[in-house]
Design a protein around this motif. Structure first.
Motif, PDB file in Angstrom:
ATOM      1  N   PRO A   1      39.216 -14.139  55.650  1.00  0.00           N
ATOM      2  CA  PRO A   1      38.579 -12.934  56.194  1.00  0.00           C
ATOM      3  C   PRO A   1      37.260 -13.220  56.905  1.00  0.00           C
ATOM      4  CG  PRO A   1      38.569 -12.905  53.785  1.00  0.00           C
ATOM      5  CD  PRO A   1      39.470 -14.011  54.206  1.00  0.00           C
TER       6      PRO A   1
ATOM      7  N   TRP B   1      35.361  -6.317  43.751  1.00  0.00           N
ATOM      8  CA  TRP B   1      35.555  -5.626  45.017  1.00  0.00           C
ATOM      9  C   TRP B   1      36.246  -4.275  44.885  1.00  0.00           C
ATOM     10  CZ3 TRP B   1      32.539  -7.172  48.644  1.00  0.00           C
ATOM     11  CH2 TRP B   1      32.097  -8.503  48.641  1.00  0.00           C
TER      12      TRP B   1
ATOM     13  N   PRO C   1      36.701 -10.545  50.409  1.00  0.00           N
ATOM     14  CA  PRO C   1      36.077 -10.690  51.723  1.00  0.00           C
ATOM     15  C   PRO C   1      35.162 -11.886  51.876  1.00  0.00           C
ATOM     16  CG  PRO C   1      35.157  -8.816  50.536  1.00  0.00           C
ATOM     17  CD  PRO C   1      36.325  -9.285  49.747  1.00  0.00           C
TER      18      PRO C   1
ATOM     19  N   LEU D   1      34.914  -3.569  54.848  1.00  0.00           N
ATOM     20  CA  LEU D   1      35.792  -3.421  53.690  1.00  0.00           C
ATOM     21  C   LEU D   1      36.639  -2.149  53.791  1.00  0.00           C
ATOM     22  CD1 LEU D   1      36.323  -5.078  51.138  1.00  0.00           C
ATOM     23  CD2 LEU D   1      34.744  -3.589  49.923  1.00  0.00           C
ATOM     24  N   TYR D   2      36.026  -1.114  54.389  1.00  0.00           N
ATOM     25  CA  TYR D   2      36.714   0.165  54.538  1.00  0.00           C
ATOM     26  C   TYR D   2      36.635   0.617  55.998  1.00  0.00           C
ATOM     27  CZ  TYR D   2      35.308   0.055  49.599  1.00  0.00           C
ATOM     28  OH  TYR D   2      35.074  -0.319  48.318  1.00  0.00           O
TER      29      TYR D   2
ATOM     30  N   TYR E   1      43.400  -8.886  60.214  1.00  0.00           N
ATOM     31  CA  TYR E   1      42.344  -8.545  59.253  1.00  0.00           C
ATOM     32  C   TYR E   1      42.822  -7.446  58.305  1.00  0.00           C
ATOM     33  CZ  TYR E   1      37.682  -7.858  57.340  1.00  0.00           C
ATOM     34  OH  TYR E   1      36.616  -7.786  56.481  1.00  0.00           O
ATOM     35  N   ARG E   2      43.568  -6.465  58.849  1.00  0.00           N
ATOM     36  CA  ARG E   2      44.128  -5.426  57.975  1.00  0.00           C
ATOM     37  C   ARG E   2      45.088  -6.040  56.961  1.00  0.00           C
ATOM     38  NH1 ARG E   2      44.295  -2.171  62.733  1.00  0.00           N
ATOM     39  NH2 ARG E   2      46.503  -2.672  63.072  1.00  0.00           N
TER      40      ARG E   2
ATOM     41  N   ARG F   1      43.212  -7.505  54.097  1.00  0.00           N
ATOM     42  CA  ARG F   1      42.763  -6.495  53.134  1.00  0.00           C
ATOM     43  C   ARG F   1      43.931  -6.006  52.283  1.00  0.00           C
ATOM     44  NH1 ARG F   1      40.884  -4.159  57.626  1.00  0.00           N
ATOM     45  NH2 ARG F   1      42.015  -2.243  57.101  1.00  0.00           N
TER      46      ARG F   1
END
Length: 243
Positions: free
Chosen positions: A118, A199, A113, A239-240, A103-104, A107
């Motif tokens: 994702p 985004w 996303p 997202l973060y 997943y990282r 990103r």
């Protein structure tokens, strides 16, 4: 690897027809085919690897775990997505950290996303107990009032759900509508709105932009007693995650 099993594995790449029969036969052979399938996986192209993932899921043999984890590093986004989802559906021990890394990597590639990869990996993390979706109280309560087998929320509550999610800083990515007739569920066309979020914008802006688009969608969406809506949304931490 017996010549017969080896031939079946190579046929997994042939999307013209033999792949389906080879898949069925490998599943019929069962666990005896697992070591050969694991060994042959790197030699398969995209289609064959996706079919092999389906075979692994049908066999539900934990020995396929390392092979699925290795596929998380594939150059193909669908292979990565399917591998993550298979790891989750099979509850493979030790899968959480590799799926988190996948997943990282998503990103870091700046994959939006709301794209398939994702989304599939978030589902996998949720199933593995490594992600907890934010479900505000009103949204949870409105879902509970629907029938047990309802595919989401009653469409008549769509506006309430949108505002509840946005009020709790959630970004709705998209919504799918379903019709239930005589116990059967059918996907129905959405409103046709072509939304695209920036985004790189601040999270608060994304929340309000998503609210605006979703409310417009709700104004054009079908509503009836047998129509349900299933929104997909994310939290800031999706997202973060480092924040």
């Amino acid at each position: 690897m017996t010549p017969h099993i080896e031939r079946l594995i190579q046929q997994l790449d042939d999307s013209t027809g033999p792949s389906y029969d080879a898949r069925a036969e490998l599943i019929y052979i069962g666990s005896d085919a697992i070591p050969a399938l694991i060994d042959g996986l790197p030699s398969l192209d995209r289609f064959g690897q996706l079919t092999a993932i389906e075979v692994f899921e049908e066999m539900a043999d934990p020995r396929c775990g390392p092979a699925l984890i290795a596929l998380l590093g594939s150059d193909d986004s669908t292979v990565r997505e399917w591998a993550a989802m298979a790891l989750a559906s099979l509850k493979i021990d030790g899968a959480v950290e590799p799926v988190r890394r996948a997943y990282r990597a998503c990103r870091e590639r700046a994959t939006p996303p709301d794209w398939s990869e994702p989304e599939g990996i978030r589902w996998a993390l949720t199933e593995l107990g490594a992600r907890t979706p934010v479900v505000p109280a009103l949204t949870a309560r409105l879902q509970a009032t629907a029938a047990d087998d309802a595919p989401g929320w009653a469409s008549t509550h769509f506006t309430e759900i949108i505002n509840d999610l946005a009020d709790h800083a959630q970004v709705i990515l998209y919504s799918q509508f379903w019709r239930v007739d005589a116990g059967r569920t059918y996907g129905i066309s959405d409103t046709g709105l072509d939304r695209e979020l920036d985004w790189t914008a601040p999270w608060e802006h994304l929340v309000e932009e998503s609210r605006t688009w979703s409310l417009l969608e709700a104004s054009e969406a079908p509503t009836a007693a047998n129509i349900f809506v299933a929104p997909t949304w994310i939290d800031r931490s999706d997202l973060y995650p480092e924040r």
